[in-house]
Design a protein around this motif. Structure first.
Motif, short mmCIF file in Angstrom:
data_model
loop_
_atom_site.label_atom_id
_atom_site.label_comp_id
_atom_site.label_asym_id
_atom_site.label_seq_id
_atom_site.Cartn_x
_atom_site.Cartn_y
_atom_site.Cartn_z
N TYR A 65 0.98 -1.27 -0.04
CA TYR A 65 -0.08 0.00 -0.15
C TYR A 65 0.89 1.28 -0.07
CZ TYR A 65 -4.65 2.30 0.93
OH TYR A 65 -5.41 3.18 0.97
N SER B 15 3.30 4.20 2.48
CA SER B 15 3.01 4.93 3.80
C SER B 15 3.98 6.30 3.34
CB SER B 15 3.70 4.19 5.06
OG SER B 15 3.15 4.78 6.11
N TYR C 249 0.06 12.00 0.02
CA TYR C 249 -0.27 10.62 0.22
C TYR C 249 -1.76 10.36 0.27
CZ TYR C 249 -0.61 6.05 2.70
OH TYR C 249 -0.98 4.86 2.92
N TYR C 250 -2.60 11.16 1.08
CA TYR C 250 -4.13 11.07 1.26
C TYR C 250 -4.58 11.48 -0.13
CZ TYR C 250 -8.27 11.02 4.14
OH TYR C 250 -9.49 10.82 4.53
N ARG D 172 -7.34 9.25 -2.46
CA ARG D 172 -8.35 9.77 -2.73
C ARG D 172 -8.53 9.83 -4.26
NH1 ARG D 172 -12.64 9.71 0.11
NH2 ARG D 172 -13.80 11.62 -0.43
N ARG E 12 -10.16 13.10 -5.56
CA ARG E 12 -11.56 13.53 -4.97
C ARG E 12 -11.42 14.34 -3.81
NH1 ARG E 12 -14.19 8.90 -3.00
NH2 ARG E 12 -12.23 7.96 -3.56
N ARG F 81 -2.79 11.19 13.50
CA ARG F 81 -2.69 9.67 13.65
C ARG F 81 -1.05 9.50 13.46
NH1 ARG F 81 -6.59 6.74 10.14
NH2 ARG F 81 -7.52 8.81 9.39
N TYR F 82 -0.50 9.80 12.12
CA TYR F 82 0.80 9.56 11.79
C TYR F 82 1.84 10.36 12.96
CZ TYR F 82 -0.24 7.43 7.62
OH TYR F 82 -0.51 6.44 6.40
N TYR G 13 -3.83 -3.29 -7.88
CA TYR G 13 -2.52 -3.56 -8.03
C TYR G 13 -2.23 -4.13 -9.41
CZ TYR G 13 -1.77 -2.87 -2.84
OH TYR G 13 -1.71 -2.32 -1.52
N HIS H 187 -9.37 -5.32 6.59
CA HIS H 187 -9.65 -3.72 6.00
C HIS H 187 -11.03 -3.95 5.44
CE1 HIS H 187 -9.37 0.18 4.47
NE2 HIS H 187 -8.32 0.23 4.84
N SER I 69 -13.09 3.88 6.12
CA SER I 69 -12.83 5.11 5.75
C SER I 69 -14.04 6.00 5.41
CB SER I 69 -12.01 5.01 4.28
OG SER I 69 -11.36 6.37 4.12
N HIS J 28 1.56 -1.35 10.32
CA HIS J 28 1.44 -0.28 9.56
C HIS J 28 0.24 0.75 10.40
CE1 HIS J 28 -1.68 -2.54 7.86
NE2 HIS J 28 -0.96 -3.12 7.15
N LEU J 29 -0.05 1.55 9.99
CA LEU J 29 -1.19 2.63 10.42
C LEU J 29 -2.48 1.57 10.74
CD1 LEU J 29 -1.91 5.60 11.27
CD2 LEU J 29 -2.98 5.54 8.96
O1 FEC Z 1 0.66 2.35 7.17
C1 FEC Z 1 0.28 3.24 6.45
O2 FEC Z 1 0.72 4.49 6.47
C2 FEC Z 1 -0.61 2.89 5.33
C3 FEC Z 1 -1.60 2.03 6.07
C4 FEC Z 1 -2.69 1.48 5.13
C5 FEC Z 1 -2.74 0.23 4.89
C6 FEC Z 1 -4.40 0.09 3.95
C7 FEC Z 1 -4.55 -1.15 3.52
C8 FEC Z 1 -5.71 -1.19 2.64
N1 FEC Z 1 -6.46 -0.20 2.45
C9 FEC Z 1 -7.52 -0.56 1.56
C10 FEC Z 1 -8.69 0.14 1.14
C11 FEC Z 1 -8.86 1.57 1.10
C12 FEC Z 1 -9.96 2.27 0.72
C13 FEC Z 1 -9.92 3.46 1.12
C14 FEC Z 1 -8.78 3.48 2.07
C15 FEC Z 1 -8.46 4.48 2.64
C16 FEC Z 1 -7.03 4.89 3.52
C17 FEC Z 1 -6.48 5.91 4.06
C18 FEC Z 1 -5.42 5.59 4.61
C19 FEC Z 1 -5.21 4.15 4.46
N2 FEC Z 1 -6.12 3.59 3.65
FE1 FEC Z 1 -6.56 1.85 3.02
N3 FEC Z 1 -4.73 1.19 3.91
C20 FEC Z 1 -3.79 2.07 4.66
C21 FEC Z 1 -4.21 3.59 4.88
N4 FEC Z 1 -8.23 2.26 1.98
C22 FEC Z 1 -4.59 6.46 5.38
C23 FEC Z 1 -7.19 7.26 4.00
C24 FEC Z 1 -7.50 7.96 5.30
C25 FEC Z 1 -8.55 7.01 6.18
O3 FEC Z 1 -9.36 6.37 5.74
O4 FEC Z 1 -8.05 6.92 7.46
C26 FEC Z 1 -10.73 4.37 0.73
C27 FEC Z 1 -10.24 5.20 -0.43
C28 FEC Z 1 -11.24 6.38 -0.99
O5 FEC Z 1 -11.06 7.28 -0.02
O6 FEC Z 1 -11.70 6.39 -2.12
C29 FEC Z 1 -11.17 1.52 -0.41
C30 FEC Z 1 -7.42 -2.06 1.49
C31 FEC Z 1 -6.29 -2.32 2.34
C32 FEC Z 1 -5.70 -3.89 2.40
C33 FEC Z 1 -5.03 -4.36 1.16
C34 FEC Z 1 -3.59 -3.61 0.80
O7 FEC Z 1 -2.84 -3.57 1.80
O8 FEC Z 1 -3.65 -3.17 -0.10
C35 FEC Z 1 -8.45 -2.86 0.89
C36 FEC Z 1 -1.93 -1.00 5.00
#
Ligand code: FEC
Length: 297
Positions: A11, A13, A23-24, A28, A31, A44-45, A118, A167, A208, A245-246
């Motif tokens: 993903y 960081s 990054y954010y 997004r 958006r 949070r970070y 991916y 997640h 999220s 991770h986060l």
């Molecule tokens: O350690 C880090 O800094 C990053 C940690 C991190 C991981 C991670 C894994 C997954 N995500 C998945 C789906 C989504 C979708 C959205 C979304 C949004 C966030 C945000 C952060 C974030 N994700 Fe994440 N994700 C990590 C971090 N994720 C930060 C934005 C702020 C928040 O919501 O807190 C929504 C996107 C949108 O807005 O359209 C969907 C999925 C995984 C597990 C698979 C993978 O690791 O790829 C699924 C780690």
């Protein structure tokens, strides 16, 4: 055999606190982000101590380096939302002479919104310049199941209720026939059988705030329900993540721990696989299923 390289994808960081807005924005996809959501993510970070460097990305680098040694093949890290990008990793692989590229994601379960993305990024970056072999899913890998069962058993006692987590994703994936939930349940069931668990359940985490319904129950609500049912000892086994991770350090170690304290629940989790040699051997096995690489003696 043609020349092979691996692109190991994660993903990603932000490297420094000042990178969080970019990054954010990448997550997004253009958006808009409400200012309070941006402030919350920066906070949070910051509370995890990430200012000038980020130990979370160092885990991915350690995993990459160990996998390269284990396989005897070049392995390049490609991040979905940060640097080095999947496209940069692909360029490095091709510049090094790779004719076959194996894509492996550090997330075990297929969803069109996860591993599917991916795959799209990697295939687009390669074009017709190399052959793509791709590990589509690996949540059912026996070595992975055994590894998590082995981490679970020593931290459980006879009163423990195990909660497997992953997640969350927008609930609309269910209407699209996405296999994500079924794959998560299959992994959880296999680990529960292997560890001979009596009492377990599954919950999502890390939803999220995008304004649409997400898959539930969320871990915080789930802890409320478990406490109401009389559970007193909870062990979390995150099956949808492989590293600290986060989403682990904040959503579980901070938010879920606080909720458990309010509820009078004992709460702990398994250690994440991170760059453990046993986990790296699992990853190497996945690559070897795609290309003929001799095993280390
Ligand atoms: O350690 C880090 O800094 C990053 C940690 C991190 C991981 C991670 C894994 C997954 N995500 C998945 C789906 C989504 C979708 C959205 C979304 C949004 C966030 C945000 C952060 C974030 N994700 Fe994440 N994700 C990590 C971090 N994720 C930060 C934005 C702020 C928040 O919501 O807190 C929504 C996107 C949108 O807005 O359209 C969907 C999925 C995984 C597990 C698979 C993978 O690791 O790829 C699924 C780690």
């Amino acid at each position: 055999m043609s020349s092979v390289a691996v692109v190991l994808m994660a993903y990603g960081s932000p490297d420094r606190i000042e990178d969080v807005p970019a990054y954010y924005a990448d997550i997004r996809g253009g958006r808009p982000i409400r200012p309070e959501l941006m402030d919350d993510l920066v906070a949070r970070y910051r509370q995890l101590g990430i200012e000038e460097s980020n130990p979370l990305n160092e885990i991915t680098e350690a995993t990459r380096a160990s996998l390269e040694v284990e396989l005897g093949l070049p392995v390049f890290t490609g991040m979905r939302h940060w640097q080095p990008r999947i496209a940069e990793a692909t360029e490095s692989a091709i510049a090094g002479g790779a004719e076959t590229i194996v894509g492996l994601v550090l997330a075990p379960h297929y969803s069109s919104m996860s591993i599917g993305k991916y795959r799209g990024l990697l295939a687009g970056a390669i074009g017709d310049r190399a052959e793509l072999r791709f590990v589509e899913r690996w949540g059912d890998d026996p070595g992975f199941v055994a590894l998590l069962a082995e981490r679970l058993m020593p931290v459980c006692n006879e009163d423990s209720h195990v909660v497997f987590t992953a997640h969350s994703l927008p609930a609309r994936i269910l209407d699209e026939g996405d296999p994500y939930v079924d794959e998560l349940m299959a992994t959880s069931t296999s680990i529960a059988q292997r560890a001979a668990l009596g009492d377990w359940s599954f919950s999502f985490q890390s939803e999220s705030p995008t304004g649409e319904p997400w898959l539930g129950p969320d871990i915080l609500d789930h802890l409320d329900d478990l406490a109401a049912k009389g559970v007193r000892d909870v062990v979390i086994c995150p099956v949808g993540f492989v590293a600290d991770h986060l989403e682990i350090r904040w959503d579980l170690d901070t938010e879920a721990v606080e909720r458990a304290q309010e509820l009078g629940l004992a709460l702990r989790r398994i250690e994440m696989p991170n760059a453990d040699p046993a986990f790296v051997r699992v990853l190497a096995g996945l690559v070897r299923q795609e290309v003929a690489v001799p095993s280390k003696a």
